[in-house]
Design a protein around this motif. Sequence first.
Motif, PDB file in Angstrom:
ATOM      1  N   VAL A  75      19.370  42.960   1.667  1.00 56.63           N
ATOM      2  CA  VAL A  75      17.999  42.988   2.182  1.00 56.63           C
ATOM      3  C   VAL A  75      17.391  41.600   2.282  1.00 56.63           C
ATOM      4  O   VAL A  75      16.480  41.365   3.086  1.00 56.63           O
ATOM      5  CB  VAL A  75      17.097  43.907   1.326  1.00 56.63           C
ATOM      6  CG1 VAL A  75      17.562  45.348   1.438  1.00 56.63           C
ATOM      7  CG2 VAL A  75      17.069  43.466  -0.130  1.00 56.63           C
ATOM      8  N   ALA A  76      17.863  40.653   1.466  1.00 56.02           N
ATOM      9  CA  ALA A  76      17.336  39.284   1.528  1.00 56.02           C
ATOM     10  C   ALA A  76      18.385  38.324   0.991  1.00 56.02           C
ATOM     11  O   ALA A  76      19.285  38.713   0.235  1.00 56.02           O
ATOM     12  CB  ALA A  76      16.039  39.158   0.741  1.00 56.02           C
ATOM     13  N   GLN A  77      18.257  37.085   1.403  1.00 54.68           N
ATOM     14  CA  GLN A  77      19.125  36.009   0.926  1.00 54.68           C
ATOM     15  C   GLN A  77      18.289  34.743   0.806  1.00 54.68           C
ATOM     16  O   GLN A  77      17.254  34.607   1.459  1.00 54.68           O
ATOM     17  CB  GLN A  77      20.264  35.749   1.918  1.00 54.68           C
ATOM     18  CG  GLN A  77      21.224  36.899   2.117  1.00 54.68           C
ATOM     19  CD  GLN A  77      22.089  36.692   3.351  1.00 54.68           C
ATOM     20  OE1 GLN A  77      21.732  37.120   4.442  1.00 54.68           O
ATOM     21  NE2 GLN A  77      23.228  36.028   3.191  1.00 54.68           N
ATOM     22  N   SER A  78      18.741  33.825  -0.042  1.00 57.67           N
ATOM     23  CA  SER A  78      18.070  32.533  -0.110  1.00 57.67           C
ATOM     24  C   SER A  78      19.081  31.462  -0.490  1.00 57.67           C
ATOM     25  O   SER A  78      20.118  31.746  -1.099  1.00 57.67           O
ATOM     26  CB  SER A  78      16.929  32.546  -1.133  1.00 57.67           C
ATOM     27  OG  SER A  78      17.426  32.556  -2.460  1.00 57.67           O
ATOM     28  N   ARG A  79      18.769  30.251  -0.103  1.00 58.66           N
ATOM     29  CA  ARG A  79      19.550  29.079  -0.525  1.00 58.66           C
ATOM     30  C   ARG A  79      18.563  27.955  -0.796  1.00 58.66           C
ATOM     31  O   ARG A  79      17.666  27.692   0.003  1.00 58.66           O
ATOM     32  CB  ARG A  79      20.551  28.656   0.538  1.00 58.66           C
ATOM     33  CG  ARG A  79      21.167  27.273   0.274  1.00 58.66           C
ATOM     34  CD  ARG A  79      22.348  26.993   1.167  1.00 58.66           C
ATOM     35  NE  ARG A  79      23.501  27.769   0.737  1.00 58.66           N
ATOM     36  CZ  ARG A  79      24.714  27.689   1.316  1.00 58.66           C
ATOM     37  NH1 ARG A  79      24.893  26.877   2.349  1.00 58.66           N
ATOM     38  NH2 ARG A  79      25.722  28.405   0.868  1.00 58.66           N
ATOM     39  N   GLN A  80      18.739  27.324  -1.946  1.00 58.60           N
ATOM     40  CA  GLN A  80      17.862  26.209  -2.244  1.00 58.60           C
ATOM     41  C   GLN A  80      18.634  25.029  -2.792  1.00 58.60           C
ATOM     42  O   GLN A  80      19.704  25.174  -3.389  1.00 58.60           O
ATOM     43  CB  GLN A  80      16.765  26.607  -3.217  1.00 58.60           C
ATOM     44  CG  GLN A  80      17.192  27.076  -4.579  1.00 58.60           C
ATOM     45  CD  GLN A  80      15.981  27.459  -5.410  1.00 58.60           C
ATOM     46  OE1 GLN A  80      15.199  26.596  -5.836  1.00 58.60           O
ATOM     47  NE2 GLN A  80      15.812  28.749  -5.634  1.00 58.60           N
ATOM     48  N   LEU A  81      18.078  23.852  -2.536  1.00 62.69           N
ATOM     49  CA  LEU A  81      18.561  22.610  -3.113  1.00 62.69           C
ATOM     50  C   LEU A  81      17.520  22.192  -4.146  1.00 62.69           C
ATOM     51  O   LEU A  81      16.321  22.151  -3.840  1.00 62.69           O
ATOM     52  CB  LEU A  81      18.706  21.536  -2.034  1.00 62.69           C
ATOM     53  CG  LEU A  81      19.337  20.208  -2.479  1.00 62.69           C
ATOM     54  CD1 LEU A  81      20.793  20.413  -2.861  1.00 62.69           C
ATOM     55  CD2 LEU A  81      19.227  19.178  -1.360  1.00 62.69           C
ATOM     56  N   ALA A  82      17.965  21.923  -5.358  1.00 63.54           N
ATOM     57  CA  ALA A  82      17.034  21.598  -6.442  1.00 63.54           C
ATOM     58  C   ALA A  82      17.562  20.419  -7.240  1.00 63.54           C
ATOM     59  O   ALA A  82      18.763  20.089  -7.190  1.00 63.54           O
ATOM     60  CB  ALA A  82      16.841  22.809  -7.353  1.00 63.54           C
TER      61      ALA A  82
ATOM     62  N   PHE B 299       7.862  22.484  -0.985  1.00 61.18           N
ATOM     63  CA  PHE B 299       6.824  22.524  -2.015  1.00 61.18           C
ATOM     64  C   PHE B 299       6.281  21.114  -2.216  1.00 61.18           C
ATOM     65  O   PHE B 299       6.970  20.231  -2.721  1.00 61.18           O
ATOM     66  CB  PHE B 299       7.394  23.080  -3.317  1.00 61.18           C
ATOM     67  CG  PHE B 299       7.898  24.499  -3.186  1.00 61.18           C
ATOM     68  CD1 PHE B 299       7.043  25.572  -3.362  1.00 61.18           C
ATOM     69  CD2 PHE B 299       9.228  24.749  -2.874  1.00 61.18           C
ATOM     70  CE1 PHE B 299       7.490  26.874  -3.228  1.00 61.18           C
ATOM     71  CE2 PHE B 299       9.698  26.053  -2.742  1.00 61.18           C
ATOM     72  CZ  PHE B 299       8.826  27.117  -2.926  1.00 61.18           C
ATOM     73  N   LEU B 300       5.027  20.920  -1.794  1.00 55.07           N
ATOM     74  CA  LEU B 300       4.398  19.609  -1.888  1.00 55.07           C
ATOM     75  C   LEU B 300       3.657  19.433  -3.203  1.00 55.07           C
ATOM     76  O   LEU B 300       3.296  18.316  -3.568  1.00 55.07           O
ATOM     77  CB  LEU B 300       3.432  19.401  -0.713  1.00 55.07           C
ATOM     78  CG  LEU B 300       4.031  19.189   0.675  1.00 55.07           C
ATOM     79  CD1 LEU B 300       4.685  20.456   1.212  1.00 55.07           C
ATOM     80  CD2 LEU B 300       2.964  18.734   1.658  1.00 55.07           C
ATOM     81  N   GLY B 301       3.392  20.522  -3.877  1.00 52.76           N
ATOM     82  CA  GLY B 301       2.665  20.483  -5.138  1.00 52.76           C
ATOM     83  C   GLY B 301       2.804  21.827  -5.820  1.00 52.76           C
ATOM     84  O   GLY B 301       3.455  22.744  -5.317  1.00 52.76           O
TER      85      GLY B 301
ATOM     86  N   MET C 149      21.556  16.693  -8.073  1.00 50.53           N
ATOM     87  CA  MET C 149      21.079  17.904  -7.430  1.00 50.53           C
ATOM     88  C   MET C 149      22.092  19.033  -7.606  1.00 50.53           C
ATOM     89  O   MET C 149      23.257  18.796  -7.926  1.00 50.53           O
ATOM     90  CB  MET C 149      20.830  17.662  -5.934  1.00 50.53           C
ATOM     91  CG  MET C 149      19.734  16.654  -5.628  1.00 50.53           C
ATOM     92  SD  MET C 149      19.557  16.382  -3.843  1.00 50.53           S
ATOM     93  CE  MET C 149      21.071  15.485  -3.478  1.00 50.53           C
ATOM     94  N   PHE C 150      21.633  20.243  -7.367  1.00 51.56           N
ATOM     95  CA  PHE C 150      22.519  21.401  -7.313  1.00 51.56           C
ATOM     96  C   PHE C 150      22.002  22.367  -6.265  1.00 51.56           C
ATOM     97  O   PHE C 150      20.825  22.333  -5.888  1.00 51.56           O
ATOM     98  CB  PHE C 150      22.623  22.092  -8.683  1.00 51.56           C
ATOM     99  CG  PHE C 150      21.375  22.809  -9.123  1.00 51.56           C
ATOM    100  CD1 PHE C 150      21.216  24.176  -8.928  1.00 51.56           C
ATOM    101  CD2 PHE C 150      20.340  22.107  -9.748  1.00 51.56           C
ATOM    102  CE1 PHE C 150      20.070  24.837  -9.344  1.00 51.56           C
ATOM    103  CE2 PHE C 150      19.194  22.758 -10.163  1.00 51.56           C
ATOM    104  CZ  PHE C 150      19.052  24.125  -9.970  1.00 51.56           C
ATOM    105  N   ASP C 151      22.896  23.195  -5.763  1.00 49.47           N
ATOM    106  CA  ASP C 151      22.496  24.249  -4.829  1.00 49.47           C
ATOM    107  C   ASP C 151      22.552  25.584  -5.559  1.00 49.47           C
ATOM    108  O   ASP C 151      23.290  25.753  -6.534  1.00 49.47           O
ATOM    109  CB  ASP C 151      23.413  24.275  -3.605  1.00 49.47           C
ATOM    110  CG  ASP C 151      24.861  24.531  -3.987  1.00 49.47           C
ATOM    111  OD1 ASP C 151      25.221  25.707  -4.221  1.00 49.47           O
ATOM    112  OD2 ASP C 151      25.637  23.557  -4.050  1.00 49.47           O
TER     113      ASP C 151
ATOM    114  N   THR D 234      12.449  22.436  -6.973  1.00 48.60           N
ATOM    115  CA  THR D 234      13.082  22.804  -5.716  1.00 48.60           C
ATOM    116  C   THR D 234      12.796  21.740  -4.668  1.00 48.60           C
ATOM    117  O   THR D 234      11.640  21.390  -4.419  1.00 48.60           O
ATOM    118  CB  THR D 234      12.562  24.166  -5.228  1.00 48.60           C
ATOM    119  OG1 THR D 234      12.890  25.160  -6.207  1.00 48.60           O
ATOM    120  CG2 THR D 234      13.197  24.544  -3.903  1.00 48.60           C
ATOM    121  N   VAL D 235      13.843  21.225  -4.043  1.00 52.93           N
ATOM    122  CA  VAL D 235      13.686  20.257  -2.955  1.00 52.93           C
ATOM    123  C   VAL D 235      13.369  20.998  -1.660  1.00 52.93           C
ATOM    124  O   VAL D 235      12.468  20.626  -0.909  1.00 52.93           O
ATOM    125  CB  VAL D 235      14.963  19.411  -2.810  1.00 52.93           C
ATOM    126  CG1 VAL D 235      14.847  18.466  -1.615  1.00 52.93           C
ATOM    127  CG2 VAL D 235      15.234  18.632  -4.088  1.00 52.93           C
TER     128      VAL D 235
END
Length: 296
Positions: A283-290, A86-88, A268-270, A239-240
């Motif tokens: 049906v779906a999964q996600s992982r984010q660093l924020a 996400f750049l903006g 940070m946290f995951d 979100t990073v």
Amino acid sequence: MTELAVETVRPEVDDAPFSRVCAVTEVEASAELARYRGVIDPVWTIGKKLHGGTMIASSAAAATTRLRTTHPELAEMSPIAASTDFLGAPDPGEVEYEVRIRKTGRQICLVDADLVQGGRTLVHSAFTFGHLDDAEPAYRRETVADMPPEPPADALGYDEPDSPMGRLVNVARGASVAIDPSWARFLSGEQGEPRLRLWIRPRAGDGSDPDVAAYFAMMAGDMSPPVPMNMGRFGWAPTVQLTTYLRRRPAPGWLRVIATAHEIGERMFDEDQIVLDSTGAVVAQSRQLALIPLPR
């Protein structure tokens, strides 16, 4: 990601189905690049800004359109993975997508999609296309032993009067959303483990198209509030990087979203989110660093 302590913004537009998010129109195309135009209505926002998972889903729709237009023999492929930066922060309304096919193959294709607004690239997603799972898995870890397929009576619907989440999460006007209060300790002013779980269901008609249902599942992988809220850390959690997997098309009905963290750090946290359909299938999964919200 979400924050609670922001000015409440309720969009006027209520007739904005998720299928409209996934509808794109070609503007121009060459061998290297195709441009599409789309609209993301104000209902698909968190506060004033567009919901991240919704933008991934709409970008996936643009990437899929490009791949199937230029390579109809690959029409059975779906965006099984997305890596998003996400750049903006785009505003609701008209957006454009710039789509480039990087690689095609019988098993795997790579497609990049940039979400553009006001001449600026604000969201970049690299999609991996492949074939979805369509058979029973050889192994599945138990994740929802005590989570019913539908919200129980004590679940807090985002559309309930005075709902603190509903006042902020406008997405709940485009889809039905409910959160489990036994996990969301922050709602009662308490603290607890950094974990949350909720239910989300598309409005009538949005799940009838198999592709739209799949995009909705990808969107649902970013529906949980930031889990540090349960530790008293409120505020904007940028979100990073966000990675999303689409495993299979969901069965009709409610989706269950379970969000957990491995580590809440100083900076940070995951956050991992797993999305299961009414049958219990992943049906779906996600992982984010924020980034951890800054103290107010």
